[in-house]
Scaffold this motif. Sequence first.
Motif, PDB file in Angstrom:
ATOM      1  N   SER A  59       1.079  -0.990  -0.228  1.00  0.00           N
ATOM      2  CA  SER A  59      -0.331   0.191   0.106  1.00  0.00           C
ATOM      3  C   SER A  59       0.746   1.253  -0.373  1.00  0.00           C
ATOM      4  O   SER A  59       0.895   2.013   0.605  1.00  0.00           O
ATOM      5  CB  SER A  59      -1.493   0.209   1.132  1.00  0.00           C
ATOM      6  N   GLN A  60       2.266   1.058  -1.358  1.00  0.00           N
ATOM      7  CA  GLN A  60       2.878   2.714  -1.432  1.00  0.00           C
ATOM      8  C   GLN A  60       2.936   2.526  -2.894  1.00  0.00           C
ATOM      9  O   GLN A  60       2.591   1.476  -3.168  1.00  0.00           O
ATOM     10  CB  GLN A  60       3.659   2.727  -0.572  1.00  0.00           C
ATOM     11  N   TYR A  61       2.799   4.176  -3.075  1.00  0.00           N
ATOM     12  CA  TYR A  61       2.991   3.844  -4.038  1.00  0.00           C
ATOM     13  C   TYR A  61       4.332   4.268  -4.180  1.00  0.00           C
ATOM     14  O   TYR A  61       5.666   5.645  -3.512  1.00  0.00           O
ATOM     15  CB  TYR A  61       2.689   5.728  -4.749  1.00  0.00           C
ATOM     16  N   ARG A  62       5.218   4.297  -5.340  1.00  0.00           N
ATOM     17  CA  ARG A  62       6.472   4.588  -5.428  1.00  0.00           C
ATOM     18  C   ARG A  62       7.377   4.663  -6.991  1.00  0.00           C
ATOM     19  O   ARG A  62       6.289   4.100  -7.892  1.00  0.00           O
ATOM     20  CB  ARG A  62       7.121   2.629  -5.200  1.00  0.00           C
ATOM     21  N   ILE A  63       8.220   5.004  -7.300  1.00  0.00           N
ATOM     22  CA  ILE A  63       8.389   5.732  -7.794  1.00  0.00           C
ATOM     23  C   ILE A  63      10.323   5.653  -8.389  1.00  0.00           C
ATOM     24  O   ILE A  63      11.154   6.191  -7.593  1.00  0.00           O
ATOM     25  CB  ILE A  63       8.352   7.641  -8.278  1.00  0.00           C
ATOM     26  N   ARG A  64      10.671   4.966  -9.140  1.00  0.00           N
ATOM     27  CA  ARG A  64      11.862   4.383  -9.375  1.00  0.00           C
ATOM     28  C   ARG A  64      12.955   5.377  -8.951  1.00  0.00           C
ATOM     29  O   ARG A  64      12.699   6.933  -9.544  1.00  0.00           O
ATOM     30  CB  ARG A  64      12.794   3.539 -10.313  1.00  0.00           C
ATOM     31  N   GLN A  66      13.173   7.171  -6.882  1.00  0.00           N
ATOM     32  CA  GLN A  66      12.819   8.587  -5.267  1.00  0.00           C
ATOM     33  C   GLN A  66      13.144   7.463  -4.393  1.00  0.00           C
ATOM     34  O   GLN A  66      11.614   6.992  -4.117  1.00  0.00           O
ATOM     35  CB  GLN A  66      11.725   9.275  -6.343  1.00  0.00           C
ATOM     36  N   SER A  67      12.766   8.100  -2.843  1.00  0.00           N
ATOM     37  CA  SER A  67      12.378   7.237  -1.150  1.00  0.00           C
ATOM     38  C   SER A  67      11.079   8.144  -1.363  1.00  0.00           C
ATOM     39  O   SER A  67      10.141   7.409  -0.414  1.00  0.00           O
ATOM     40  CB  SER A  67      13.886   7.685  -0.532  1.00  0.00           C
ATOM     41  N   LYS A  68      10.529   9.558  -1.648  1.00  0.00           N
ATOM     42  CA  LYS A  68       9.440   9.457  -1.155  1.00  0.00           C
ATOM     43  C   LYS A  68       9.603   9.916  -2.314  1.00  0.00           C
ATOM     44  O   LYS A  68       9.481  11.525  -3.371  1.00  0.00           O
ATOM     45  CB  LYS A  68       9.612  10.917  -0.411  1.00  0.00           C
ATOM     46  N   PRO A  69       8.059   9.312  -3.276  1.00  0.00           N
ATOM     47  CA  PRO A  69       7.410   9.613  -4.160  1.00  0.00           C
ATOM     48  C   PRO A  69       7.178  11.234  -4.123  1.00  0.00           C
ATOM     49  O   PRO A  69       6.599  11.752  -4.011  1.00  0.00           O
ATOM     50  CB  PRO A  69       7.094   8.616  -4.744  1.00  0.00           C
ATOM     51  N   VAL A  70       7.109  11.648  -5.227  1.00  0.00           N
ATOM     52  CA  VAL A  70       6.888  12.812  -5.874  1.00  0.00           C
ATOM     53  C   VAL A  70       6.237  13.146  -7.494  1.00  0.00           C
ATOM     54  O   VAL A  70       7.537  12.871  -8.447  1.00  0.00           O
ATOM     55  CB  VAL A  70       7.136  14.561  -5.548  1.00  0.00           C
ATOM     56  N   ILE A  71       5.566  13.574  -7.803  1.00  0.00           N
ATOM     57  CA  ILE A  71       5.624  13.653  -9.574  1.00  0.00           C
ATOM     58  C   ILE A  71       5.349  15.625  -8.822  1.00  0.00           C
ATOM     59  O   ILE A  71       4.557  16.481  -8.663  1.00  0.00           O
ATOM     60  CB  ILE A  71       3.858  13.287  -9.306  1.00  0.00           C
ATOM     61  N   SER A 152      -0.191   7.454  -0.113  1.00  0.00           N
ATOM     62  CA  SER A 152      -0.917   8.519  -0.588  1.00  0.00           C
ATOM     63  C   SER A 152       0.705   9.202  -1.610  1.00  0.00           C
ATOM     64  O   SER A 152       1.703   8.900  -0.883  1.00  0.00           O
ATOM     65  CB  SER A 152      -1.223   9.986   0.159  1.00  0.00           C
ATOM     66  N   MET A 153       0.718  10.249  -2.112  1.00  0.00           N
ATOM     67  CA  MET A 153       1.924  10.815  -2.784  1.00  0.00           C
ATOM     68  C   MET A 153       1.406  11.670  -2.859  1.00  0.00           C
ATOM     69  O   MET A 153       0.587  12.742  -3.411  1.00  0.00           O
ATOM     70  CB  MET A 153       2.713   9.742  -3.338  1.00  0.00           C
ATOM     71  N   LYS A 154       3.649  13.155  -3.054  1.00  0.00           N
ATOM     72  CA  LYS A 154       3.381  14.376  -3.583  1.00  0.00           C
ATOM     73  C   LYS A 154       2.986  14.293  -5.136  1.00  0.00           C
ATOM     74  O   LYS A 154       3.463  13.927  -5.510  1.00  0.00           O
ATOM     75  CB  LYS A 154       3.756  15.184  -2.436  1.00  0.00           C
ATOM     76  N   PHE A 155       2.039  15.721  -5.108  1.00  0.00           N
ATOM     77  CA  PHE A 155       2.136  15.876  -6.571  1.00  0.00           C
ATOM     78  C   PHE A 155       1.803  17.163  -6.720  1.00  0.00           C
ATOM     79  O   PHE A 155       1.242  18.274  -6.071  1.00  0.00           O
ATOM     80  CB  PHE A 155       0.946  15.445  -7.268  1.00  0.00           C
ATOM     81  N   VAL A 156       3.383  17.981  -7.261  1.00  0.00           N
ATOM     82  CA  VAL A 156       3.210  19.337  -7.856  1.00  0.00           C
ATOM     83  C   VAL A 156       3.131  20.005  -9.204  1.00  0.00           C
ATOM     84  O   VAL A 156       3.542  19.389  -9.734  1.00  0.00           O
ATOM     85  CB  VAL A 156       4.692  20.059  -6.531  1.00  0.00           C
ATOM     86  N   VAL A 157       2.080  20.916  -9.457  1.00  0.00           N
ATOM     87  CA  VAL A 157       1.891  21.750 -10.642  1.00  0.00           C
ATOM     88  C   VAL A 157       3.150  23.150 -10.385  1.00  0.00           C
ATOM     89  O   VAL A 157       2.428  23.802  -9.335  1.00  0.00           O
ATOM     90  CB  VAL A 157       1.307  21.737 -10.465  1.00  0.00           C
TER      91      VAL A 157
END
Length: 162
Positions: A59-64, A66-71, A152-157
């Motif tokens: 139950s975690q989002y992951r992005i290769r 990144q230890s704390k994924p942010v888009i 959950s995961m942070k998403f920045v515009v």
Amino acid sequence: MLATPQTRRTGLIASRLCGVSVFVFCLIAPRSLSQVPRPQSAAPEAKPRTIEVTADHDSQYRIRGQSKPVITVTAGEQVVLRITAIKAKSKNRDGSIHGFSLLRARDRQPIPGWDFLLRPGLNEFTATAPSEPGDYEVVCTVVCSEDHEQMSMKFVVVVQGK
């Protein structure tokens, strides 16, 4: 009608003049046509950027990488989300095992067009980033395990050009 030497001669001159005219036109036409302004074609549209995410079994989002994924996206940018969903402990009746929904961080309001149900395996969606710069949050909308609330995961515009 009988052809007289005079009419034959006139016909011969006329046919030569016609041939010369065609020859001259063939020499001049390509140059003059190349000078004719042609309509400008629109610049080729940029291919949408692909963002790869894993919705994992814990139950975690992951992005290769990144230890704390942010888009991070640009306001109005079109992106392709390529999300690999790995089953946690439960799934919805429709077979989805995770969700991917975008909420505005300040008031937790959902962003239209950003609510995706993820089935096991690779899922691909095309979406347009919100036009309003700021912080957003990606949340899972499928109760996938007892740790679902933490998914959950942070998403920045960001503003275009920054």
